[in-house]
Design an enzyme around this catalytic site. Structure first.
Site, mmCIF file in Angstrom:
data_model
loop_
_atom_site.group_PDB
_atom_site.id
_atom_site.type_symbol
_atom_site.label_atom_id
_atom_site.label_comp_id
_atom_site.label_asym_id
_atom_site.label_seq_id
_atom_site.Cartn_x
_atom_site.Cartn_y
_atom_site.Cartn_z
ATOM 1 N N CYS A 18 0.249 3.696 2.936
ATOM 2 C CA CYS A 18 0.669 3.057 4.190
ATOM 3 C C CYS A 18 2.201 3.439 4.244
ATOM 4 O O CYS A 18 2.683 3.824 5.409
ATOM 5 C CB CYS A 18 0.262 1.624 4.278
ATOM 6 S SG CYS A 18 -1.165 1.198 4.180
ATOM 7 N N CYS B 263 0.571 -1.234 -0.082
ATOM 8 C CA CYS B 263 0.061 0.048 -0.122
ATOM 9 C C CYS B 263 0.751 1.237 -0.128
ATOM 10 O O CYS B 263 1.394 1.627 0.787
ATOM 11 C CB CYS B 263 -0.897 -0.146 1.205
ATOM 12 S SG CYS B 263 -1.680 1.561 1.683
#
Length: 141
Positions: A72, A69
């Site tokens: 993230c 991600c």
């Protein structure tokens, strides 16, 4: 009379009973003698999550994330900065939802990153999306 705070050691998972006034004095684990606060989030697994959720007397802020991600990865340094700012009042932790799919499903994580703040073992607040360190600290407070 001194009040005590129970803290789970991020290294050996032992439960420590620390006099609350000493939280700011960098307490160490009575079992493994490592610092109870490191300025870094604790990596939690299915095996360790419940103990940290139920046995820490301080709030637990969990970052549900995944290695693939992009947002993230962008938020990871900010989450570490927030750990330095919020400890010892809040324990910060990370859960890799790829490795710990049961936890992601249990907490109904639909998008990542998602921050979930637990107080007294219960979800108190939730925020989806990447945030800066200042925004994380402000949101928790």
């Amino acid at each position: 009379m001194t009040e005590f705070t129970h803290l789970v050691c991020p290294h050996c998972q032992a439960i420590n009973r620390v006099p609350t006034p000493r939280l700011e004095q960098h307490p160490k684990c009575g079992q493994c003698h490592q610092p109870l606060f490191t300025g870094h989030p604790v990596e939690l697994t299915n095996a360790s999550f419940a103990k940290h959720l139920e046995r820490n007397d301080i709030p637990l802020l969990v970052d549900f994330w995944a290695p693939w991600c992009g947002p993230c990865k962008m938020m990871a340094p900010a989450f570490v900065q927030a750990a330095s700012a919020l400890e010892p009042r809040v324990r910060l932790a990370k859960v890799n939802t790829d490795n710990e799919q049961t936890l992601g499903a249990q907490y109904n994580i639909r998008s990542i990153p998602t921050l979930v703040l637990f107080k007294g073992g219960r979800e108190a607040a939730r925020q989806a999306g990447a945030m800066t360190a200042q925004d994380i600290v402000r949101w928790v407070q």
